[in-house]
Design a protein around this motif. Structure first.
Motif, PDB file in Angstrom:
ATOM      1  N   GLY A  95       0.799  -1.186  -0.043  1.00  0.00           N
ATOM      2  CA  GLY A  95      -0.227  -0.195  -0.108  1.00  0.00           C
ATOM      3  C   GLY A  95       0.812   1.468  -0.018  1.00  0.00           C
ATOM      4  O   GLY A  95       0.203   2.222   0.100  1.00  0.00           O
ATOM      5  N   TYR A  96       2.143   1.005  -0.236  1.00  0.00           N
ATOM      6  CA  TYR A  96       2.830   2.284  -0.211  1.00  0.00           C
ATOM      7  C   TYR A  96       3.277   2.892  -1.629  1.00  0.00           C
ATOM      8  O   TYR A  96       3.534   1.812  -2.506  1.00  0.00           O
ATOM      9  CB  TYR A  96       4.193   2.177   0.631  1.00  0.00           C
ATOM     10  CG  TYR A  96       3.947   2.086   2.192  1.00  0.00           C
ATOM     11  CD1 TYR A  96       4.340   3.323   2.962  1.00  0.00           C
ATOM     12  CD2 TYR A  96       3.742   1.023   2.672  1.00  0.00           C
ATOM     13  CE1 TYR A  96       4.037   3.373   4.203  1.00  0.00           C
ATOM     14  CE2 TYR A  96       3.616   0.922   4.262  1.00  0.00           C
ATOM     15  CZ  TYR A  96       3.602   2.143   4.763  1.00  0.00           C
ATOM     16  OH  TYR A  96       3.575   2.157   6.169  1.00  0.00           O
ATOM     17  N   LEU A  97       3.207   3.973  -2.016  1.00  0.00           N
ATOM     18  CA  LEU A  97       3.309   4.256  -3.398  1.00  0.00           C
ATOM     19  C   LEU A  97       4.898   4.517  -3.784  1.00  0.00           C
ATOM     20  O   LEU A  97       5.099   4.300  -4.913  1.00  0.00           O
ATOM     21  CB  LEU A  97       2.596   5.724  -3.613  1.00  0.00           C
ATOM     22  CG  LEU A  97       1.374   5.712  -3.412  1.00  0.00           C
ATOM     23  CD1 LEU A  97       0.627   7.255  -3.672  1.00  0.00           C
ATOM     24  CD2 LEU A  97       0.435   4.904  -4.302  1.00  0.00           C
ATOM     25  N   ASN A  98       5.553   4.694  -2.762  1.00  0.00           N
ATOM     26  CA  ASN A  98       7.214   5.159  -3.015  1.00  0.00           C
ATOM     27  C   ASN A  98       7.910   3.871  -2.935  1.00  0.00           C
ATOM     28  O   ASN A  98       9.309   4.061  -2.867  1.00  0.00           O
ATOM     29  CB  ASN A  98       7.413   6.336  -2.460  1.00  0.00           C
ATOM     30  CG  ASN A  98       6.695   7.545  -2.859  1.00  0.00           C
ATOM     31  OD1 ASN A  98       6.369   7.768  -3.897  1.00  0.00           O
ATOM     32  ND2 ASN A  98       6.475   8.354  -1.771  1.00  0.00           N
ATOM     33  N   GLU A 154      12.627   0.293  -3.780  1.00  0.00           N
ATOM     34  CA  GLU A 154      11.678   0.844  -4.693  1.00  0.00           C
ATOM     35  C   GLU A 154      11.404  -0.331  -5.401  1.00  0.00           C
ATOM     36  O   GLU A 154      11.631  -1.431  -5.504  1.00  0.00           O
ATOM     37  CB  GLU A 154      12.870   1.374  -5.870  1.00  0.00           C
ATOM     38  CG  GLU A 154      13.582   2.618  -5.392  1.00  0.00           C
ATOM     39  CD  GLU A 154      14.521   3.167  -6.663  1.00  0.00           C
ATOM     40  OE1 GLU A 154      14.409   2.447  -7.562  1.00  0.00           O
ATOM     41  OE2 GLU A 154      15.031   4.149  -6.543  1.00  0.00           O
ATOM     42  N   THR A 155       9.949   0.030  -5.740  1.00  0.00           N
ATOM     43  CA  THR A 155       8.913  -0.880  -6.082  1.00  0.00           C
ATOM     44  C   THR A 155       9.598  -2.200  -7.460  1.00  0.00           C
ATOM     45  O   THR A 155       9.330  -3.357  -7.184  1.00  0.00           O
ATOM     46  CB  THR A 155       7.578  -0.343  -6.543  1.00  0.00           C
ATOM     47  OG1 THR A 155       7.118   0.372  -5.712  1.00  0.00           O
ATOM     48  CG2 THR A 155       6.538  -1.688  -7.133  1.00  0.00           C
ATOM     49  N   VAL A 183      11.801 -10.556  -5.884  1.00  0.00           N
ATOM     50  CA  VAL A 183      10.794 -11.432  -5.899  1.00  0.00           C
ATOM     51  C   VAL A 183      10.976 -12.437  -6.837  1.00  0.00           C
ATOM     52  O   VAL A 183      10.995 -13.711  -6.802  1.00  0.00           O
ATOM     53  CB  VAL A 183       9.532 -10.797  -5.664  1.00  0.00           C
ATOM     54  CG1 VAL A 183       8.532 -11.902  -5.805  1.00  0.00           C
ATOM     55  CG2 VAL A 183       9.418 -10.221  -4.256  1.00  0.00           C
ATOM     56  N   ALA A 184      11.175 -12.013  -8.263  1.00  0.00           N
ATOM     57  CA  ALA A 184      11.094 -12.709  -9.400  1.00  0.00           C
ATOM     58  C   ALA A 184      12.260 -13.679  -9.383  1.00  0.00           C
ATOM     59  O   ALA A 184      12.424 -14.768  -9.823  1.00  0.00           O
ATOM     60  CB  ALA A 184      10.973 -11.900 -10.628  1.00  0.00           C
TER      61      ALA A 184
END
Length: 60
Positions: A21-24, A42-43, A50-51
């Motif tokens: 839920g965090y945008l940044n 960073e997203t 994860v990949a």
């Protein structure tokens, strides 16, 4: 809300938790230290990590 990674090792206690839920970025913390610091990735970097885990890039 924090959730434990499905890739964490439950038997040894080596678990991480992530929060959505965090945008940044993606906050990550040690589940054994819930009041300790969290790292924020960073997203795109987190998604790449994860990949790589899912594809076995980090042998056990």
């Amino acid at each position: 809300m924090w959730r434990k990674s499905s890739y964490s090792e439950n038997a040894s206690g080596g678990c991480i938790e992530v929060s959505d839920g965090y945008l940044n970025g993606v906050p990550v913390r040690d589940s054994k230290e819930p009041h300790g610091p969290a790292l924020i990735f960073e997203t795109d970097a987190w998604s790449s990590f994860v990949a790589a885990v899912k594809h076995g890039a980090f042998p056990t």
